[in-house]
Motif scaffolding. Structure first.
Motif, PDB file in Angstrom:
ATOM      1  N   VAL A 165       0.830  -1.213   0.000  1.00 25.36           N
ATOM      2  CA  VAL A 165       0.000   0.000   0.000  1.00 25.36           C
ATOM      3  C   VAL A 165       0.861   1.258   0.000  1.00 25.36           C
ATOM      4  O   VAL A 165       0.505   2.265  -0.618  1.00 25.36           O
ATOM      5  CB  VAL A 165      -0.970  -0.014   1.200  1.00 25.36           C
ATOM      6  N   VAL A 166       2.011   1.214   0.677  1.00 21.69           N
ATOM      7  CA  VAL A 166       2.921   2.368   0.648  1.00 21.69           C
ATOM      8  C   VAL A 166       3.318   2.687  -0.785  1.00 21.69           C
ATOM      9  O   VAL A 166       3.369   3.855  -1.190  1.00 21.69           O
ATOM     10  CB  VAL A 166       4.174   2.072   1.507  1.00 21.69           C
ATOM     11  N   LEU A 167       3.585   1.644  -1.583  1.00 19.10           N
ATOM     12  CA  LEU A 167       3.978   1.860  -2.975  1.00 19.10           C
ATOM     13  C   LEU A 167       2.779   2.234  -3.840  1.00 19.10           C
ATOM     14  O   LEU A 167       2.888   3.068  -4.745  1.00 19.10           O
ATOM     15  CB  LEU A 167       4.650   0.600  -3.528  1.00 19.10           C
ATOM     16  N   VAL A 168       1.632   1.610  -3.589  1.00 22.99           N
ATOM     17  CA  VAL A 168       0.433   1.916  -4.377  1.00 22.99           C
ATOM     18  C   VAL A 168       0.026   3.375  -4.197  1.00 22.99           C
ATOM     19  O   VAL A 168      -0.569   3.984  -5.092  1.00 22.99           O
ATOM     20  CB  VAL A 168      -0.726   0.975  -3.967  1.00 22.99           C
ATOM     21  N   SER A 169       0.378   3.960  -3.049  1.00 23.02           N
ATOM     22  CA  SER A 169       0.011   5.360  -2.783  1.00 23.02           C
ATOM     23  C   SER A 169       0.784   6.352  -3.636  1.00 23.02           C
ATOM     24  O   SER A 169       0.457   7.541  -3.651  1.00 23.02           O
ATOM     25  CB  SER A 169       0.241   5.673  -1.293  1.00 23.02           C
TER      26      SER A 169
ATOM     27  N   ALA B  48      -2.692  -8.456  -6.816  1.00 24.62           N
ATOM     28  CA  ALA B  48      -1.424  -8.906  -7.407  1.00 24.62           C
ATOM     29  C   ALA B  48      -1.571  -9.107  -8.912  1.00 24.62           C
ATOM     30  O   ALA B  48      -0.687  -8.732  -9.687  1.00 24.62           O
ATOM     31  CB  ALA B  48      -0.974 -10.204  -6.740  1.00 24.62           C
ATOM     32  N   GLU B  49      -2.685  -9.686  -9.329  1.00 23.02           N
ATOM     33  CA  GLU B  49      -2.907  -9.912 -10.761  1.00 23.02           C
ATOM     34  C   GLU B  49      -2.975  -8.609 -11.532  1.00 23.02           C
ATOM     35  O   GLU B  49      -2.495  -8.518 -12.664  1.00 23.02           O
ATOM     36  CB  GLU B  49      -4.197 -10.703 -10.969  1.00 23.02           C
ATOM     37  N   ARG B  50      -3.573  -7.594 -10.933  1.00 25.35           N
ATOM     38  CA  ARG B  50      -3.708  -6.310 -11.624  1.00 25.35           C
ATOM     39  C   ARG B  50      -2.338  -5.708 -11.918  1.00 25.35           C
ATOM     40  O   ARG B  50      -2.066  -5.246 -13.029  1.00 25.35           O
ATOM     41  CB  ARG B  50      -4.554  -5.349 -10.785  1.00 25.35           C
TER      42      ARG B  50
ATOM     43  N   ARG C  23       7.298  -5.486  -8.052  1.00 28.15           N
ATOM     44  CA  ARG C  23       7.468  -5.449  -6.591  1.00 28.15           C
ATOM     45  C   ARG C  23       6.122  -5.388  -5.893  1.00 28.15           C
ATOM     46  O   ARG C  23       5.880  -6.113  -4.916  1.00 28.15           O
ATOM     47  CB  ARG C  23       8.324  -4.234  -6.215  1.00 28.15           C
ATOM     48  N   VAL C  24       5.217  -4.552  -6.373  1.00 27.05           N
ATOM     49  CA  VAL C  24       3.884  -4.460  -5.778  1.00 27.05           C
ATOM     50  C   VAL C  24       3.141  -5.788  -5.955  1.00 27.05           C
ATOM     51  O   VAL C  24       2.474  -6.268  -5.019  1.00 27.05           O
ATOM     52  CB  VAL C  24       3.080  -3.308  -6.406  1.00 27.05           C
TER      53      VAL C  24
END
Length: 429
Positions: free
Chosen positions: A148-152, A186-188, A172-173
């Motif tokens: 979530v830190v990276l998705v942000s 993860a698939e997305r 990595r995500v």
């Protein structure tokens, strides 16, 4: 700052602000004092004017000072070039702090960042901080938080990365969500990475993509497809290090065998089992006796599975809608096919006793396998019997039995020679 598109099933919304700093009235008052002091430092503002304040904040690990400086730098009255210069210096200083102080510093910085209007101008400076924070969460096993830190990170910031860096970011995500069991998320990200693979020449990144894909197929219960992917990875010596991106990953060949055993009985599974059985490397595995029994079409007993069960991952022992585990279903369907090699027809009561289930469940399982074309048979509901269809001639079946016997004799001879080498001379004469 744009809102991430991913919403994992776990409590992600509570994590979006990472570690929100709680404000105490005294701390807030101290921050206001620092803020007023910053406002009086220079007119016109210069980056060098704030350097002593920044250095003291970092040297003393003074979180109120860091918070006040971050808030001040977001002020619309401060020229953006000056603000960005000081902000980059602040971010770099926090990045080099020891772990505990880093957590506090980045938490303060992100708390302010998530509450202001012109946050996007500072995202490039924050990216290294997010990456380190994600790595620290990952080291603690907090995979969802790490993802979530990276998705942000805003989409615009991601898209500005070089192609290889963006591919590495998406992988990595994807692996973090995969490690947390969030297969949809993860698939997305794995799909986004796949769109960048055609131009990729970095072999490690391509192997990492294959490893994550295999893990996702495994997690979704597509065991035959997962077994094929794992097996292809097992043929690449360098792939072992990329399977380690999953905290619970096994060596690729072991994972391939495990998934083949758990797969629904049928022609695809049989073909994959044959490939694995004929691979010389499989004979060194602890799973080989079980693999051999399944490949040979022998009936499996529960005692044969006792060593296998503890090696399974959590998603591989989950219970299905009917209350059985994935392994229970796989063994029951395998024994159903093994029975077809021993009987021409059998009553459902006797079949249930053989499989260790009720007659009704045996009939339902047989009907499903027939409908899905995984077993050739017909059901006589009036008589309550299952009539197996012979898929080979009598001579072919006889040849298969002889071949099986010869293989067993050959294995016995090999075992004798390995344990008693002196008998080699007798065999040669």
């Amino acid at each position: 700052m744009d809102t991430p598109e991913i919403t994992p099933s776990t409590d992600v919304e509570a994590l979006r602000t990472e570690n929100v700093t709680m404000t105490h009235p005294d701390i807030q008052q101290q921050q206001e004092v620092y803020y007023k002091h910053l406002c009086s430092l220079a007119d016109p503002p210069r980056a060098s004017s704030y350097t002593p304040f920044l250095q003291k904040a970092i040297a003393t690990h003074d979180i109120p000072r860091i918070t006040a400086l971050a808030t001040f730098l977001y002020s619309p009255t401060l020229p953006l070039p000056t603000a960005r210069s000081v902000y980059s210096a602040l971010a770099n200083a926090i990045l080099n702090l020891p772990s505990e102080q880093f957590d506090q510093g980045v938490s303060a910085l992100l708390t302010v960042h998530n509450s202001v209007a012109r946050a996007f101008a500072y995202e490039s400076a924050l990216l290294p901080l997010r990456e380190r924070l994600s790595a620290e969460y990952e080291a603690r096993g907090l995979f969802v938080r790490a993802a979530v830190v990276l998705v942000s990170v805003p989409t615009e910031t991601r898209q500005s990365l070089p192609e290889s860096s963006l591919l590495r970011f998406n992988l990595r995500v994807a692996r973090l969500f995969a490690a947390a069991g969030e297969t949809t998320c993860a698939e997305r990200f794995l799909s986004r990475a796949a769109s960048q693979l055609p131009t990729c020449t970095d072999e490690p990144l391509m192997l990492q993509h294959r490893a994550i894909h295999a893990r996702l197929l495994d997690a979704k219960g597509r065991f035959v497809d997962a077994s094929i992917k794992y097996y292809s990875l097992s043929q690449v010596a360098e792939s072992a290090q990329y399977l380690d991106v999953m905290a619970d990953a096994s060596p690729a060949l072991v994972s391939a065998v495990t998934c083949a055993i758990l797969a629904p009985a049928g022609p695809r599974r049989s073909r994959m089992l044959a490939v694995l059985y004929n691979d010389e490397r499989s004979r060194t595995l602890d799973l080989f006796p079980l693999l051999e029994s399944i490949h040979m079409g022998r009936l499996l007993r529960q005692e044969q599975l006792e060593k296998f069960r503890p090696t399974l991952q959590p998603h591989q022992v989950m219970r299905l809608a009917d209350g059985d585990t994935v392994l229970d279903r796989a063994v029951m369907e395998h024994n159903m096919l093994a029975t077809s090699r021993l009987y021409e027809s059998i009553g459902f009561k006797e079949l249930g006793e053989l499989l260790g289930v009720s007659a009704t469940k045996a009939e339902t399982t047989a009907a499903d396998m027939i409908y899905e074309d995984r077993m050739k048979a017909t059901i006589d509901q009036v008589e309550g019997r299952l009539q197996f269809a012979s898929t080979s001639s009598l001579i072919e079946r006889w040849d298969a039995h002889i071949a099986s016997l010869c293989t067993a004799v050959d294995d016995c001879v090999e075992a004798i020679v390995n344990n008693f080498p002196q008998f080699t001379n007798h065999l040669e004469t």
